[in-house]
Design a protein around this motif. Structure first.
Motif, mmCIF file in Angstrom:
data_model
loop_
_atom_site.group_PDB
_atom_site.id
_atom_site.type_symbol
_atom_site.label_atom_id
_atom_site.label_comp_id
_atom_site.label_asym_id
_atom_site.label_seq_id
_atom_site.Cartn_x
_atom_site.Cartn_y
_atom_site.Cartn_z
ATOM 1 N N GLU A 67 44.470 155.941 9.485
ATOM 2 C CA GLU A 67 44.282 155.404 8.132
ATOM 3 C C GLU A 67 44.043 156.530 7.137
ATOM 4 O O GLU A 67 43.342 157.499 7.421
ATOM 5 N N TYR A 68 44.647 156.366 5.965
ATOM 6 C CA TYR A 68 44.495 157.323 4.872
ATOM 7 C C TYR A 68 44.066 156.566 3.622
ATOM 8 O O TYR A 68 44.641 155.524 3.296
ATOM 9 N N THR A 69 43.051 157.064 2.952
ATOM 10 C CA THR A 69 42.621 156.506 1.670
ATOM 11 C C THR A 69 42.448 157.646 0.679
ATOM 12 O O THR A 69 42.293 158.806 1.066
ATOM 13 N N GLY B 289 39.490 154.531 -2.675
ATOM 14 C CA GLY B 289 39.377 154.157 -1.266
ATOM 15 C C GLY B 289 39.708 152.697 -1.010
ATOM 16 O O GLY B 289 39.595 152.224 0.114
ATOM 17 N N LYS C 31 44.122 150.828 1.975
ATOM 18 C CA LYS C 31 44.007 151.337 3.344
ATOM 19 C C LYS C 31 45.425 151.578 3.868
ATOM 20 O O LYS C 31 46.082 150.672 4.357
ATOM 21 N N HIS C 32 45.897 152.792 3.702
ATOM 22 C CA HIS C 32 47.244 153.158 4.128
ATOM 23 C C HIS C 32 47.204 153.450 5.628
ATOM 24 O O HIS C 32 46.492 154.344 6.064
ATOM 25 N N ARG C 33 47.965 152.680 6.397
ATOM 26 C CA ARG C 33 47.947 152.795 7.856
ATOM 27 C C ARG C 33 49.296 153.317 8.345
ATOM 28 O O ARG C 33 50.332 152.736 8.057
ATOM 29 N N LYS D 159 54.619 154.280 7.767
ATOM 30 C CA LYS D 159 53.664 153.286 7.248
ATOM 31 C C LYS D 159 54.423 151.966 7.137
ATOM 32 O O LYS D 159 55.133 151.722 6.180
ATOM 33 N N TYR E 162 50.220 148.122 4.984
ATOM 34 C CA TYR E 162 48.917 148.639 4.553
ATOM 35 C C TYR E 162 48.183 147.560 3.772
ATOM 36 O O TYR E 162 48.752 146.524 3.421
ATOM 37 N N ARG F 201 45.372 148.223 -2.678
ATOM 38 C CA ARG F 201 44.199 148.205 -3.559
ATOM 39 C C ARG F 201 44.199 146.962 -4.446
ATOM 40 O O ARG F 201 43.159 146.371 -4.707
ATOM 41 N N GLN G 282 43.338 143.333 -1.716
ATOM 42 C CA GLN G 282 42.597 143.687 -0.516
ATOM 43 C C GLN G 282 42.382 142.498 0.418
ATOM 44 O O GLN G 282 41.921 142.678 1.540
#
Length: 131
Positions: free
Chosen positions: A62-64, A68, A71-73, A81, A84, A87, A90
């Motif tokens: 995961e990258y934020t 934050g 939630k980029h997965r 990817k 995800y 934002r 959510q």
């Protein structure tokens, strides 16, 4: 309510697999925010109830950034990817259109979304993750 059909998809190496319920015709977002523009991500936003991860939870990283909220997965193996948590939504998922197994056969409308001015435009996406 529109009839939904289950579609499967996943990452390039197939370590991550999912299914998502979509109507026959749907909209995808072509966002120009920094991460979508750089990765070429065009996605469809769905309620969480219409997305199911079938395999690969342990293959995801995961990258934020910034707030934050998103939630980029990414698959740890191939780096794709395929979905995800956006934002703007959510309570849902953004599924990468081209990660659907049959993406070339789907009836989609591509919407340009001005993610560079996210604060001004995010509310226009809020309805997309509602059941």
């Amino acid at each position: 309510m529109t009839d939904l059909k289950t579609h499967t998809g996943g990452c390039h190496c197939q370590a991550v697999r999912f299914e998502v319920d979509l109507p026959e015709s749907f909209e995808v977002e072509d966002c120009n925010c920094s991460i979508c523009a750089m990765s070429g991500n065009i996605h469809v936003i769905v309620p969480a109830t219409r997305f199911r991860l079938l395999k690969g939870e342990d293959a995801l990283s995961e990258y934020t950034f910034n707030t934050g909220g998103a939630k980029h997965r990414f698959c740890r193996t191939c780096g794709v990817k395929s979905f995800y948590v956006p934002r703007s939504n959510q309570d849902g998922f953004a599924v990468t259109w081209r990660c659907l197994d049959n993406w070339t056969e789907l009836d989609v409308t591509i919407n340009k979304f001005d993610g560079l001015n996210w604060e001004k435009n995010a509310a226009s996406l809020a309805h997309k993750s509602k059941a």
